[in-house]
Design an enzyme around this catalytic site. Structure first.
Site, PDB file in Angstrom:
ATOM      1  N   ASN A   6       2.463  -4.694  -2.261  1.00  0.00           N
ATOM      2  CA  ASN A   6       1.195  -4.992  -2.926  1.00  0.00           C
ATOM      3  C   ASN A   6       1.392  -5.357  -4.394  1.00  0.00           C
ATOM      4  O   ASN A   6       2.366  -4.929  -5.018  1.00  0.00           O
ATOM      5  CB  ASN A   6       0.272  -3.773  -2.829  1.00  0.00           C
TER       6      ASN A   6
ATOM      7  N   CYS B  87      -0.402  -7.684   5.813  1.00  0.00           N
ATOM      8  CA  CYS B  87      -1.257  -6.540   5.497  1.00  0.00           C
ATOM      9  C   CYS B  87      -1.676  -5.891   6.809  1.00  0.00           C
ATOM     10  O   CYS B  87      -1.723  -6.556   7.853  1.00  0.00           O
ATOM     11  CB  CYS B  87      -2.478  -6.994   4.712  1.00  0.00           C
TER      12      CYS B  87
ATOM     13  N   TYR C 259     -11.743  -2.423   1.319  1.00  0.00           N
ATOM     14  CA  TYR C 259     -11.557  -2.749  -0.094  1.00  0.00           C
ATOM     15  C   TYR C 259     -12.772  -3.412  -0.725  1.00  0.00           C
ATOM     16  O   TYR C 259     -12.892  -3.449  -1.949  1.00  0.00           O
ATOM     17  CB  TYR C 259     -10.319  -3.636  -0.267  1.00  0.00           C
TER      18      TYR C 259
ATOM     19  N   ARG D  54       1.890   4.306  -9.946  1.00  0.00           N
ATOM     20  CA  ARG D  54       0.639   4.188  -9.189  1.00  0.00           C
ATOM     21  C   ARG D  54      -0.411   5.152  -9.739  1.00  0.00           C
ATOM     22  O   ARG D  54      -1.596   4.791  -9.848  1.00  0.00           O
ATOM     23  CB  ARG D  54       0.902   4.479  -7.714  1.00  0.00           C
TER      24      ARG D  54
END
Length: 429
Positions: A144, A164, A253, A90
């Site tokens: 994800n 989600c 987002y 990540r």
């Protein structure tokens, strides 16, 4: 009722366990198996899970294993919450795209594609093994990028629904502003995973012992924007004026699209979110090692994933108990948004029961939003193709199609960087 959690060694698992304990009447779990290749983590989190259930008087049994086949055997539902490559991968997703002036994020842009390429093959292998052991088991995907992963699962014919926490997060916040029970707040939530807008918010019925009447209700989004617009905008880190001009509440987002260059500057000026989470995880594991701990620690609230446990319990209950309850999920489009392919995966309210999720009819999506949704859907199709079949050309095409990239030289450079940073996870590289 047996549930299996793949990725059960996550530091977030105690939040999920706490939800199972608190909401036992909604989802009467009798057996829970945590599955993870990291046995050292399971040896901390498994006993803590037992203590959390015991503290709240829950009779369910908890076990843990690094043997996937044994762990999913007999499970009615399998929850996926894995991270291929861990926080180290990540951290890469969040840093190398910045060198090219692009957002570094684990679900959006080049970093999101990298995560999809690492994740989809692993998830499909898990799902196939689940299908061999339990053909009737449901897969609830919280891994994800949820939209792409769920599309991979459904394309392969698996019994899967994507989940989600963005919608439930808005529901809880709006309920707090309105002084209402969360069940009284109904969202007109539409888009793709991590690319959604709240086009309306209705206050309905009266929550009580007999449930909540979801019909009718009063539209309160204008009131929310008028009375709480500043707080909502601050939470999203977007201008209040934007919410007023759009007349909707975009998900957080959308900031990566609406304020891309500003976000890149911010990301370059501070450590990655992955580095922050890695430190939180280190401290959480120290807490989990305390044999006296029998509840989720306050620090877990900084880990992310708020309200995931409530959403996961509600979705799993609807699937296994055939309730027909309406929930916001990721599922096949099937004509719901007519400008998208039938097999696109969208995130909208759907009636959930033993046959899966059936999206509710939607009003036409405004061009301002539909254009972006269509473009990202095209990217997701290409991203899935790259994840399934590999190859530099497929990676390049997916990056070129992404609205945040879309330039030949930039896509070429990002393609090389993505492959270089993920070679150990890409069988074809």
């Amino acid at each position: 009722m047996k549930l299996a959690v793949v990725g059960g060694g996550s530091t977030y698992t105690p939040e999920l366990i706490d939800g199972f304990a608190r909401l036992r009447e909604v989802l009467p779990v009798t057996e829970l198996t945590l599955i993870d290749p990291a046995l050292e983590r399971l040896e901390l989190i498994g006993p803590l899970a037992r203590r959390i259930l015991a503290r709240q008087g829950h009779p369910g049994r908890v076990s843990w294993t690094d043997d996937l086949d044994a762990g999913v055997d007999g499970a009615d539902a399998v929850l996926l919450q894995l991270r291929v490559g861990g926080q180290a991968a990540r951290d890469q997703d969040e840093t190398w795209p910045l060198d090219s002036g692009c957002v570094g994020q684990e679900t959006t842009g080049a970093g999101g594609l990298a995560k999809a390429l690492r994740t989809v093959p692993v998830v499909l292998d898990i799902a196939e093994r689940v299908r061999r052991r339990n053909p009737g088991a449901w897969i609830v995907d919280f891994t994800n990028p949820v939209g792409i992963v769920t599309r991979a699962l459904l394309t392969a014919g698996h019994r899967a629904v994507g989940l989600c926490n963005v919608a439930i997060g808005f529901q809880r916040k709006f309920a707090r502003y309105l002084g209402a029970a969360p069940e009284q707040v109904v969202l007109d939530h539409v888009g793709l995973n991590h690319l959604t807008w709240e086009r309306g918010v209705r206050l309905v019925g009266t929550a009580g012992a007999g449930g909540t009447d979801r019909t009718g209700g009063v539209e309160v989004l204008p009131r929310l924007l008028a009375e709480h617009g500043e707080a909502i905008a601050a939470d999203l880190r977007m201008p209040r004026a934007l919410l007023d001009r759009l007349g909707v509440v975009p998900s957080y987002y959308l900031r990566y699209f609406y304020r891309h260059d500003e976000v890149v500057r911010e990301m370059r000026a501070k450590p990655s979110r992955a580095a922050e989470v890695a430190e939180i995880e280190r401290r959480l594991l120290e807490l989990y090692a305390d044999p006296a701990l029998d509840e989720k620690p306050e620090l877990l609230g900084k880990r992310g994933g708020a309200f995931y446990s409530e959403a996961a319990v509600a979705l799993t209950s609807a699937l296994l108990r055939d309730t027909g309850e309406v929930q916001v999920v990721n599922t096949l489009n099937r004509g719901t948004l007519p400008f998208l392919p039938e097999d696109a995966v969208i995130e909208v309210p759907a009636a959930v029961g033993a046959r899966g999720a059936s999206p509710l009819p939607q009003q036409p999506l405004e061009p301002l939003f539909a254009g972006l949704v269509a473009a990202v859907t095209g990217y997701e199709r290409l991203a899935l193709d790259a994840a399934l079949h590999g190859g530099r050309q497929r990676v390049f095409q997916a990056l070129l199609a992404h609205p945040l990239i879309g330039q030949i030289d930039l896509a070429e450079r990002l393609t090389d960087d993505l492959i270089a940073h993920n070679r150990e996870h890409l069988a074809w590289a």
